[in-house]
Scaffold this active site. Structure first.
Site, mmCIF file in Angstrom:
data_model
loop_
_atom_site.group_PDB
_atom_site.id
_atom_site.type_symbol
_atom_site.label_atom_id
_atom_site.label_comp_id
_atom_site.label_asym_id
_atom_site.label_seq_id
_atom_site.Cartn_x
_atom_site.Cartn_y
_atom_site.Cartn_z
ATOM 1 N N ARG A 1 0.854 -1.196 0.000
ATOM 2 C CA ARG A 1 0.000 0.000 0.000
ATOM 3 C C ARG A 1 0.881 1.234 0.000
ATOM 4 O O ARG A 1 1.750 1.386 0.854
ATOM 5 C CB ARG A 1 -0.902 0.017 1.242
ATOM 6 C CG ARG A 1 -1.837 1.236 1.269
ATOM 7 C CD ARG A 1 -2.926 1.132 2.327
ATOM 8 N NE ARG A 1 -2.450 1.468 3.651
ATOM 9 C CZ ARG A 1 -3.176 1.350 4.770
ATOM 10 N NH1 ARG A 1 -4.398 0.852 4.715
ATOM 11 N NH2 ARG A 1 -2.670 1.681 5.937
ATOM 12 N N SER B 1 -12.366 -3.103 2.317
ATOM 13 C CA SER B 1 -12.394 -2.520 3.657
ATOM 14 C C SER B 1 -13.838 -2.347 4.113
ATOM 15 O O SER B 1 -14.680 -1.862 3.356
ATOM 16 C CB SER B 1 -11.713 -1.147 3.651
ATOM 17 O OG SER B 1 -10.357 -1.279 3.327
ATOM 18 N N LYS C 1 -3.589 5.891 9.257
ATOM 19 C CA LYS C 1 -4.692 6.045 8.303
ATOM 20 C C LYS C 1 -5.671 7.075 8.876
ATOM 21 O O LYS C 1 -6.728 6.732 9.405
ATOM 22 C CB LYS C 1 -5.379 4.699 8.060
ATOM 23 C CG LYS C 1 -6.075 4.620 6.720
ATOM 24 C CD LYS C 1 -6.329 3.181 6.300
ATOM 25 C CE LYS C 1 -6.805 3.084 4.854
ATOM 26 N NZ LYS C 1 -8.079 3.736 4.630
#
Lengths: 220, 220
Positions: free
Chosen positions: A41, A111, A143
């Protein structure tokens, strides 16, 4: 043919947290320490850099083919690299579109931050989504755009519903060695870690500690 | 089968400049005014939003199939929408990788800001790249990360080399009605516009004015 995916200890990479070490170097150490799956990511990398990064991670994973590689968001990069799958968030390409591009054998993860998100996944045709990333268990600085924390009770509720629907579930957001066993005890199939491994002075030792914590977990 | 691509007046969309109007509304007006090709570009949109935007633009282009639709950067979005092609910059996926994903019939365009960039394109196997976007002709606030301005002389030099190699070339960066004829006279096959149409009070009239300026162009 679809290959088995072991979500027990799922590392999600963070390029900034790995620095000054390279992401592939941290991944190699983490896998040596017991990470069972890797998601690349990097939301700030250009697609060109993400492609190069994904290929570099693939190279360090070559000796351990049982450790699957998933790409966050970038379906084009997954197609070019032949990665094992893609994980999408709520702002990324819709899961059914991703499944259409990747075909039936890829791993598609989504998610899920609420019961409504899980409802949406369960409304898709069976086989569209393989895995749900329940997030965030706790608020986390890696995040900042994540939604409200699920806590252990919320995670357990979603994990139970996911399991009943035949989906693999992992929990992500604030998971560290000290709480990994409690998170695993909610009934998820695995836990995702970011900073606890990427920012560790010794990523292999950090992964080993996490595996140890998970080994003592209470079955769901 | 590959379909003809008319690069004469190539609109590159800018969502912020179109606002408060929608991008599809501006595209529809611009095409009515004489835009011959459209590239959807939105580097800040999520992939989900870019997919929706591209489909919405496709819908307004449906009555004018001769106006081709190209997606900036997002190969996955191009695959999902069946757009006519992809345009990549120097930070996006490499052109040969894009060609591999899209197949032989898609239009693949690449941004070229220097002789070295063009050398790199010409070093690729024939058929990899169809079009080069020579940029920027002049410095422009709509792409602050662009390189040094080519000017008319630099544009002419690159356009001449592109033409000799059988590539279509377009010029982009600071092109407006007042200078479009001079840019076209460098020998490019078309000009790209962003703000002159997207920010215009009347995008159809702006496109019509540009077409008029181009109609009087001196052949290369």
């Amino acid at each position: 043919m679809r290959r088995a995916f072991d979500p027990t200890l799922y590392l999600v990479t963070d390029t900034a947290l790995c620095a000054p070490r390279s992401v592939p170097a941290v991944v190699a150490a983490a896998v040596a320490g017991g990470v069972t799956a890797v998601q690349v990511r990097d939301k700030t990398a250009s697609r060109r850099d993400l492609l190069a990064l994904t290929r570099a991670v693939q190279e360090v994973l070559a000796p351990t083919p049982q450790v699957r590689l998933v790409v966050n968001d970038a379906v084009d990069v997954a197609l070019l690299t032949g990665a094992d799958g893609v994980h999408v968030g709520q702002d990324d390409l819709p899961a059914d579109e991703v499944r259409g591009l990747l075909g039936p054998d890829a791993l598609v993860g989504v998610s899920v931050g609420s019961a409504a998100d899980l409802d949406a996944v369960l409304a898709l045709p069976p086989g569209t989504v393989d895995l749900v990333g329940l997030s965030p268990v706790w608020a986390t600085p890696t995040k900042p755009d994540a939604g409200a924390a699920l806590g252990l009770a919320g995670t357990r509720e979603l994990a139970t519903r996911a399991r009943a629907a035949g989906l693999t579930s992992v929990a992500i957001g604030g998971v560290h060695a000290a709480n990994a066993a409690a998170v695993a005890a909610t009934g998820v199939d695995g836990v995702c870690v970011v900073s606890d491994v990427c920012a560790a002075a010794d990523p292999a030792a950090a992964a080993r500690t996490l595996r140890g914590a998970l080994a003592g977990r209470v079955p769901a």
